[in-house]
Design a protein around this motif. Sequence first.
Motif, short mmCIF file in Angstrom:
data_model
loop_
_atom_site.label_atom_id
_atom_site.label_comp_id
_atom_site.label_asym_id
_atom_site.label_seq_id
_atom_site.Cartn_x
_atom_site.Cartn_y
_atom_site.Cartn_z
N ILE A 1 -33.07 -32.55 -2.33
CA ILE A 1 -33.63 -32.16 -1.03
C ILE A 1 -33.89 -33.42 -0.20
CG2 ILE A 1 -35.63 -31.11 0.11
CD1 ILE A 1 -33.76 -29.05 -1.16
N ILE A 2 -34.46 -34.43 -0.81
CA ILE A 2 -34.75 -35.68 -0.08
C ILE A 2 -33.46 -36.36 0.34
CG2 ILE A 2 -35.82 -37.97 -0.28
CD1 ILE A 2 -37.72 -35.50 0.10
N ASP A 3 -32.43 -36.32 -0.51
CA ASP A 3 -31.13 -36.89 -0.15
C ASP A 3 -30.55 -36.18 1.06
OD1 ASP A 3 -31.24 -38.79 -2.14
OD2 ASP A 3 -29.98 -37.65 -3.55
N GLU B 1 -33.73 -23.01 4.62
CA GLU B 1 -32.52 -22.81 3.83
C GLU B 1 -32.81 -22.65 2.33
OE1 GLU B 1 -28.58 -25.49 3.08
OE2 GLU B 1 -29.35 -25.40 5.15
N TYR B 2 -33.79 -23.41 1.82
CA TYR B 2 -34.08 -23.39 0.39
C TYR B 2 -35.36 -22.63 0.03
CZ TYR B 2 -30.30 -26.70 -0.23
OH TYR B 2 -29.07 -27.30 -0.27
N GLY B 3 -35.99 -22.03 1.02
CA GLY B 3 -37.20 -21.24 0.77
C GLY B 3 -38.39 -22.08 0.36
N LEU B 4 -38.54 -23.21 0.99
CA LEU B 4 -39.63 -24.12 0.68
C LEU B 4 -40.63 -24.18 1.82
CD1 LEU B 4 -37.44 -27.06 -0.66
CD2 LEU B 4 -38.75 -25.47 -2.06
N VAL B 5 -41.80 -24.67 1.53
CA VAL B 5 -42.80 -24.93 2.56
C VAL B 5 -42.55 -26.35 3.07
CG1 VAL B 5 -45.28 -25.10 2.99
CG2 VAL B 5 -44.42 -23.44 1.34
N GLU B 6 -42.64 -26.52 4.40
CA GLU B 6 -42.36 -27.85 4.98
C GLU B 6 -43.27 -28.92 4.38
OE1 GLU B 6 -42.10 -28.13 9.24
OE2 GLU B 6 -41.04 -26.22 9.38
N GLN B 7 -44.52 -28.57 4.15
CA GLN B 7 -45.47 -29.54 3.61
C GLN B 7 -45.02 -30.06 2.24
OE1 GLN B 7 -47.96 -30.85 5.29
NE2 GLN B 7 -48.34 -32.20 3.57
N TRP C 1 -42.68 -34.49 -1.06
CA TRP C 1 -41.57 -35.06 -1.83
C TRP C 1 -41.01 -36.29 -1.13
CZ3 TRP C 1 -38.52 -29.91 -2.89
CH2 TRP C 1 -39.24 -29.12 -3.78
N LYS C 2 -40.95 -36.23 0.18
CA LYS C 2 -40.44 -37.35 0.96
C LYS C 2 -41.30 -38.59 0.71
CE LYS C 2 -40.28 -38.91 5.67
NZ LYS C 2 -40.80 -38.61 6.99
N LYS C 3 -42.60 -38.37 0.68
CA LYS C 3 -43.52 -39.48 0.44
C LYS C 3 -43.31 -40.07 -0.96
CE LYS C 3 -48.42 -40.53 0.89
NZ LYS C 3 -49.74 -39.98 1.12
N LEU D 1 -42.09 -44.70 -3.79
CA LEU D 1 -43.48 -44.95 -4.13
C LEU D 1 -43.76 -44.57 -5.58
CD1 LEU D 1 -46.23 -45.80 -3.04
CD2 LEU D 1 -46.62 -43.43 -2.38
N LYS D 2 -43.18 -43.47 -6.03
CA LYS D 2 -43.38 -43.03 -7.41
C LYS D 2 -42.83 -44.05 -8.39
CE LYS D 2 -42.61 -39.22 -10.56
NZ LYS D 2 -42.03 -37.93 -10.79
#
Length: 173
Positions: free
Chosen positions: A16-18, A32-38, A43-45, A61-62
């Motif tokens: 998703i991040i890619d 598209e993937y049925g996810l919550v924007e938050q 995940w982006k963070k 960061l992880k």
Amino acid sequence: MAQNGKRYTEEFKRQIIDLYLAGKPIAQLAEEYGLVEQTIYKWKKLYAPSIEIDEDQTVSLKDYNELQKRVQQLEIENEILKKSYSHIRQKTIDEIVSFITKYQDRYPVKIMCNVLGINRSTYYKCLNRKSSNRDVENQKLDEEFITHYSKKVGMSALKEFSEEWHYLAFIQL
């Protein structure tokens, strides 16, 4: 794609991040993937490259936090090795156990056992070990010998005779 309702695999999160890094908007990915924007922002963070190492290399960061933990663990192991006399591997188990006991307030026993090459079960077994009857008898004989012989001869001869005594006791076995 989801596991147990709300759990996603590490691979899915990175995909998703890619896609986000490739230029897809977060709103479109969420729909598209049925996810919550938050969730995608979270995940982006975590997974998006955020710390620049070189001109061509960045780390998430992880990954950076995992590297920090590993560096801290290696520093502790290095410090343990520095404090553990010279070449502790040539020491007896009793000396290693006494070293671990001495520093157990400062370092975790698990890490010290790992670094010094001794199983934790061996450490605890040696720590709680009772002397055998034979060890107790040998200790008494040594004490009697030292008190008796030191009265007759000086201390310099005592050391020499003590070595000879242990050799003779070994041969008789």
